[in-house]
Structures are given as structure tokens and as C-alpha cells.
Design an enzyme around this catalytic site. Structure first.
Site, short mmCIF file in Angstrom:
data_model
loop_
_atom_site.label_atom_id
_atom_site.label_comp_id
_atom_site.label_asym_id
_atom_site.label_seq_id
_atom_site.Cartn_x
_atom_site.Cartn_y
_atom_site.Cartn_z
N GLY A 1 33.49 -3.24 -18.01
CA GLY A 1 33.67 -4.70 -17.96
C GLY A 1 35.09 -5.09 -18.37
O GLY A 1 35.76 -5.88 -17.70
N HIS A 2 35.54 -4.51 -19.48
CA HIS A 2 36.92 -4.76 -19.92
C HIS A 2 37.92 -4.29 -18.86
O HIS A 2 38.91 -4.96 -18.58
CB HIS A 2 37.21 -4.00 -21.22
CG HIS A 2 36.40 -4.43 -22.40
ND1 HIS A 2 35.43 -3.63 -22.95
CD2 HIS A 2 36.42 -5.57 -23.13
CE1 HIS A 2 34.89 -4.26 -23.98
NE2 HIS A 2 35.46 -5.44 -24.12
N GLY B 1 35.25 -12.72 -19.19
CA GLY B 1 34.08 -12.22 -18.47
C GLY B 1 32.96 -13.25 -18.41
O GLY B 1 32.64 -13.90 -19.42
N LYS C 1 30.04 -12.57 -18.31
CA LYS C 1 29.00 -12.05 -19.21
C LYS C 1 28.81 -12.98 -20.41
O LYS C 1 27.69 -13.18 -20.88
CB LYS C 1 29.43 -10.65 -19.68
CG LYS C 1 28.89 -10.17 -20.99
CD LYS C 1 27.52 -9.59 -20.83
CE LYS C 1 27.02 -8.82 -22.03
NZ LYS C 1 27.34 -9.35 -23.32
#
Ligand code: AMP
Length: 267
Positions: A36-37, A147, A149
Site C-alpha cells: 500500500g505504501h 491512501g 484505506k
């Protein structure tokens, strides 16, 4: 890639590129990099001349001392991963660099920060807004990447940037998931294999909610039904919120690990 630890060194490293009109992209992180990063870094790399990644485990945004103490840290690995993504500057300050003795100012993001994660973790978004505002001021990026997320975090940061007229653009990128559907998170490392199987109910529930919504049914009820079938999981909240668009958000606890996830609701 250069690693720097002081505000002065960030300013010095960026003075030249800024003077030449180069576009600076910032990816704020707390380290323990996962895909994700890396997706954020890649997006920043494509759109910027200079990519700055900050790596700072911000103590004030943790609402439990245990959570802070056990938060995963692996700077050596993070340096290798960021370097491989073509990051130019890694800003990894000590706590005292950002919060020296006498530090006493914070950015309070208001109502948006009081619901959901804000209700579950009082003071969390004030700490996030404060550290991000500091990072924006230190790096002065043209764009900062976040993100989806953490959908509420993105909405809070957009609010802060708009309200304080901060001169940068905020870009959110889609949630990166493992093959089994679990949203990548540094905290997934705490899950045993059995707990991970339980945790999969969260993305399944959100998907069920999104599907129900498309069919004209109640997304929250559909998501709760899926989570209710998993007795070893505790639900913190499941709700629809307007986070730059209708979003079904959920937070659960599996053992001692707390996980959050969300899906955009579309017809
Ligand atoms: P953190 O290090 O957890 O503070 O996260 C740093 C940035 O990475 C934040 O903008 C997060 O929203 C983003 N991020 C974390 N997990 C994911 C993921 N699975 N997919 C996309 N972005 C993520």
C-alpha cells in the site's frame, strides 16, 4: 535516496529543486512499508520531480500506549524499499525534532473528526491533522498522497487543507489488498493465521454491503449480518458516512488487533 532527520536538512535538500520549479510530492507514512505504501510512492514518483517520504511514528495519534509500543518499526528495510521505488528524500525525524520541549499548538479538524475513528480514538485526528500540517509546512509539497484505506483521514486532511488555505493538492489512491481481500495494513502482522481468517469477514462484509446498496438494500444491515456470523470478532462500528462520497466504513477487533476498512458505495 538521501535520509535526513532534521527540518533544516529537508529545507536544504529541497531548496535547489524548488528554486528550479520542480514539482515536489510528499507521501506521509509511519513506516513498516507494505505494498500500500509502495503504491503511494509509485503514484508520487510518476507525478513528481522530487518524491519525499516521511517516516514518523507519531506518538500523539496513538490512543493506547500499548498500540504505540508494539507498532512495527523496521527503518533499515524501509530505506531499501523506498530507495527501490525511486524515492529521493526520506525524512525520518526523531520525536524531539517535530515535538520539541514547549510544543503547544495543534490543528483541530472539527466535526468530521469526531465520528467513527474520531469517536473510537479521541484526539486521533487532531494529532493526525497537526502532524500532517507540520509536514506540509516543512516539505511544502505541490501534492501529498494518501491512501483511501484511511478514508476518514483523507476527508479530514482535505478539510484541513481547504479550511487553512494550504497551498497543496491532496490525492488519494485506491486501497491495496492482499489476494484474499484483506486491506494491507502494518497491523496485519499481528494477526495469527487463525485471526487472519476471522479478519477476512471485514472486507467480505463491506463487499456484501456494497452489493446490497447496488440492489437498493441497506448496506449497513448487510455488512452487519456477515460480521455477526463471526463470533470471534468484535465490531467497533459499521456505518455509511459521507467521506468525499457515500462510503461504507467498518472497524473491528480480532484478538488484540484493531482493523479498519471501507468501500465506496456506488449504484
Ligand atoms: P500509515 O503508515 O499506516 O500511516 O500509512 C501511510 C499512508 O499509506 C496513509 O495515507 C495510508 O492511508 C496509506 N495506506 C495504508 N495502507 C494502505 C493500503 N492498504 N492501500 C493504500 N494505501 C494505504
Amino acid at each position: 535516496m538521501t535520509t535526513v532527520r532534521t527540518v533544516a536538512d529537508v529545507r536544504e535538500a529541497l531548496a535547489g529543486p524548488r528554486g528550479h520549479g520542480e514539482r515536489i510530492g510528499l507521501v506521509p507514512t509511519m513506516g513498516a512499508f507494505h505494498a500500500g505504501h509502495l503504491a503511494l510512492m509509485r503514484a508520487a514518483r510518476e507525478a513528481s520531480d522530487v518524491v519525499v517520504v516521511s517516516l514518523f511514528v507519531n506518538p500523539s495519534q496513538f490512543t493506547s500506549a500499548d498500540d504505540l509500543a508494539r507498532y512495527p518499526r523496521d527503518e533499515a528495510q524501509d530505506v531499501l524499499a523506498a530507495d527501490a521505488e525511486g524515492v529521493d528524500l526520506l525524512f525520518a525525524p526523531m520525536v524531539e525534532e517535530l515535538y520539541p520541549d514547549g510544543f503547544d499548538t495543534s490543528v483541530d479538524p472539527g466535526e468530521l473528526a469526531t465520528a467513527l475513528e474520531g469517536a473510537a480514538r479521541p484526539g486521533h485526528f487532531r494529532a493526525v491533522a497537526t502532524v500532517c500540517t507540520k509536514l506540509f509546512s516543512i516539505v511544502q509539497p505541490h501534492v501529498a498522497w494518501f491512501g483511501q484505506k484511511d478514508a476518514q483521514q483523507v476527508a479530514v486532511i482535505r478539510r484541513v487543507v481547504a479550511d487553512l488555505n494550504l497551498p497543496l493538492e491532496i490525492v488519494a489512491i485506491p486501497t491495496v489488498r492482499d489476494d484474499d481481500g484483506l486491506a494491507l495494513s502494518s497491523r496485519n502482522a499481528f494477526l495469527s493465521p487463525a485471526e487472519r481468517a476471522v479478519a477476512l469477514a471485514l472486507p467480505r462484509a463491506l463487499e456484501a454491503g456494497a452489493k446490497a446498496h447496488r440492489l437498493g438494500d441497506d448496506p449497513t444491515a448487510a455488512a452487519r449480518r456477515v460480521l455477526g456470523a463471526e463470533p470471534s470478532l468484535a465490531v467497533d462500528y459499521v456505518n455509511v458516512a459521507d467521506l468525499d462520497g457515500p462510503t461504507l466504513v467498518g472497524a473491528v477487533r480480532v484478538g488484540t488487533t484493531r482493523l479498519i476498512d471501507n468501500v465506496r458505495l456506488t449504484r
